[in-house]
Design a protein around this motif. Sequence first.
Motif, short mmCIF file in Angstrom:
data_model
loop_
_atom_site.label_atom_id
_atom_site.label_comp_id
_atom_site.label_asym_id
_atom_site.label_seq_id
_atom_site.Cartn_x
_atom_site.Cartn_y
_atom_site.Cartn_z
N GLN A 110 44.72 -24.17 -20.72
CA GLN A 110 43.31 -23.85 -20.89
C GLN A 110 42.37 -24.95 -20.44
OE1 GLN A 110 42.32 -20.78 -21.80
NE2 GLN A 110 44.51 -20.28 -21.81
N ALA A 111 42.90 -26.14 -20.18
CA ALA A 111 42.05 -27.25 -19.74
C ALA A 111 41.62 -27.05 -18.29
CB ALA A 111 42.81 -28.57 -19.87
N CYS A 112 40.40 -27.50 -17.98
CA CYS A 112 39.93 -27.41 -16.61
C CYS A 112 39.35 -28.75 -16.18
CB CYS A 112 38.90 -26.30 -16.44
SG CYS A 112 37.32 -26.62 -17.25
N VAL A 113 39.38 -28.99 -14.88
CA VAL A 113 38.95 -30.28 -14.34
C VAL A 113 37.46 -30.49 -14.58
CG1 VAL A 113 38.76 -31.68 -12.25
CG2 VAL A 113 40.82 -30.31 -12.67
N GLN A 114 36.66 -29.44 -14.53
CA GLN A 114 35.22 -29.58 -14.76
C GLN A 114 34.95 -30.13 -16.17
OE1 GLN A 114 32.56 -29.17 -12.60
NE2 GLN A 114 31.48 -30.12 -14.33
N GLU A 115 35.66 -29.60 -17.15
CA GLU A 115 35.46 -30.09 -18.52
C GLU A 115 35.93 -31.54 -18.64
OE1 GLU A 115 36.47 -28.86 -23.17
OE2 GLU A 115 37.37 -27.73 -21.50
N ILE A 116 37.01 -31.88 -17.95
CA ILE A 116 37.50 -33.26 -17.98
C ILE A 116 36.45 -34.19 -17.37
CG2 ILE A 116 39.20 -34.83 -16.96
CD1 ILE A 116 41.25 -32.51 -17.28
N ALA A 117 35.84 -33.79 -16.27
CA ALA A 117 34.79 -34.60 -15.64
C ALA A 117 33.62 -34.80 -16.60
CB ALA A 117 34.33 -33.94 -14.35
N GLN A 118 33.21 -33.74 -17.28
CA GLN A 118 32.10 -33.86 -18.24
C GLN A 118 32.48 -34.80 -19.38
OE1 GLN A 118 31.44 -29.76 -19.30
NE2 GLN A 118 30.16 -29.36 -17.49
N GLU A 119 33.71 -34.68 -19.87
CA GLU A 119 34.17 -35.56 -20.96
C GLU A 119 34.18 -37.02 -20.51
OE1 GLU A 119 35.18 -36.29 -24.79
OE2 GLU A 119 34.95 -34.24 -24.03
N ALA A 120 34.53 -37.25 -19.25
CA ALA A 120 34.63 -38.62 -18.73
C ALA A 120 33.28 -39.17 -18.30
CB ALA A 120 35.59 -38.65 -17.55
N GLY A 121 32.27 -38.31 -18.18
CA GLY A 121 30.96 -38.77 -17.75
C GLY A 121 30.88 -39.05 -16.27
N VAL A 122 31.66 -38.29 -15.48
CA VAL A 122 31.65 -38.45 -14.03
C VAL A 122 31.51 -37.09 -13.39
CG1 VAL A 122 33.12 -40.51 -14.15
CG2 VAL A 122 34.17 -38.26 -13.79
N ALA A 123 31.24 -37.10 -12.08
CA ALA A 123 31.17 -35.85 -11.33
C ALA A 123 32.58 -35.35 -11.04
CB ALA A 123 30.41 -36.06 -10.03
N LYS A 124 32.71 -34.04 -10.87
CA LYS A 124 34.02 -33.45 -10.61
C LYS A 124 34.67 -34.03 -9.35
CE LYS A 124 36.32 -28.95 -10.18
NZ LYS A 124 36.11 -27.46 -10.19
N PRO A 125 33.94 -34.24 -8.26
CA PRO A 125 34.58 -34.84 -7.08
C PRO A 125 35.14 -36.24 -7.36
CG PRO A 125 32.53 -33.80 -6.45
CD PRO A 125 32.57 -33.80 -7.94
N THR A 126 34.52 -36.95 -8.30
CA THR A 126 35.01 -38.29 -8.64
C THR A 126 36.41 -38.22 -9.25
OG1 THR A 126 32.75 -39.06 -9.02
CG2 THR A 126 34.52 -40.40 -9.96
N TYR B 88 38.72 -36.08 -8.49
CA TYR B 88 39.68 -35.88 -7.40
C TYR B 88 39.80 -37.11 -6.49
CZ TYR B 88 39.99 -30.96 -8.65
OH TYR B 88 40.22 -29.78 -9.33
N ASN B 89 38.80 -37.99 -6.53
CA ASN B 89 38.91 -39.25 -5.79
C ASN B 89 39.97 -40.17 -6.40
OD1 ASN B 89 36.96 -38.59 -3.92
ND2 ASN B 89 35.30 -39.58 -5.06
N HIS B 90 40.25 -39.97 -7.69
CA HIS B 90 41.20 -40.83 -8.40
C HIS B 90 42.56 -40.16 -8.58
CE1 HIS B 90 38.54 -44.16 -9.73
NE2 HIS B 90 37.59 -43.25 -9.52
N LEU B 91 42.57 -38.87 -8.83
CA LEU B 91 43.82 -38.14 -9.09
C LEU B 91 43.76 -36.81 -8.35
CD1 LEU B 91 43.73 -39.18 -12.75
CD2 LEU B 91 45.73 -39.62 -11.35
N ASP B 92 44.85 -36.44 -7.72
CA ASP B 92 44.84 -35.33 -6.77
C ASP B 92 44.58 -33.96 -7.39
OD1 ASP B 92 45.31 -37.11 -4.74
OD2 ASP B 92 47.49 -36.82 -4.77
N ASP B 93 45.15 -33.72 -8.57
CA ASP B 93 45.08 -32.38 -9.13
C ASP B 93 45.27 -32.42 -10.64
OD1 ASP B 93 47.83 -32.86 -9.41
OD2 ASP B 93 48.31 -31.80 -7.54
N LYS B 94 45.26 -31.25 -11.23
CA LYS B 94 45.39 -31.13 -12.69
C LYS B 94 46.74 -31.64 -13.16
CE LYS B 94 45.26 -27.52 -16.27
NZ LYS B 94 45.01 -26.08 -16.50
#
Length: 242
Positions: free
Chosen positions: A38-54, A56-62
């Motif tokens: 159920q986790a999504c990368v967009q929510e992870i980006a929001q939790e981390a305080g970064v943009a979603k493309p950021t 993917y700049n650090h880790l390739d995929d879910k």
Amino acid sequence: MSSEVSTGAGRKPRGRVERRQAILDGAFTVFARRGYAQACVQEIAQEAGVAKPTVYNHLDDKEALFREAVLAAADRLSEAGLAAVEGLRGLPEDGDPRPALVGAGHALLEVHGSEEASAVRRLTSAQAAQFPDVAAGVRDRTALRVRAALADRLARLALTGRLRPCDPEQAAEHLLALLTGPLDYRSDTPAPDLRALAEAAVDVFLRAYGGDPARRPEPVPGVEFGGQTTQNSFPSGSAITT
């Protein structure tokens, strides 16, 4: 130690290393909250305080996010477990080991019963089929690493006669099982008394492994430990490190 680590509510992370750590912390928080599916990368980006493309700049995929986030959490738990075992270092040679064993056991239970540890166990169990390498990595970094450190401390207690001659790795397994078994059994009990669980576990352990400080192992020629000749009370291949 909590799995609810949120970086999104604070200032935005700056610098590549800090951003990566914020992403891993945010990913672990979301995976612990939602589960992997159920986790999504967009929510992870929001939790981390970064943009979603950021992200993917650090880790390739879910999948990479899950793998790295869970193993990073396992490393934190390992550090906390090893710090707990360090309480057994440097005990007086003629002292009663029980207080130190209870203190170390209590600290280990705090680590084992933490939200972060519970989340790691839950996630690795749920995703064991898809991520067997993560399950193996968590085991290596937590249970096996802490067991090895505890075995080293117990070996030294046996060498000074405060524990009976024994296989230190087996003794460490028994002590860890005595500590964590009752806590896992009472997982639904709110706020279990960890100190009481540690005391009970150590008391049972010492009934099986307790030694007489007045009767230290008889020296055997040719077996060296710390510059002194000692009894070879340990099975071949069991390493004792400094």
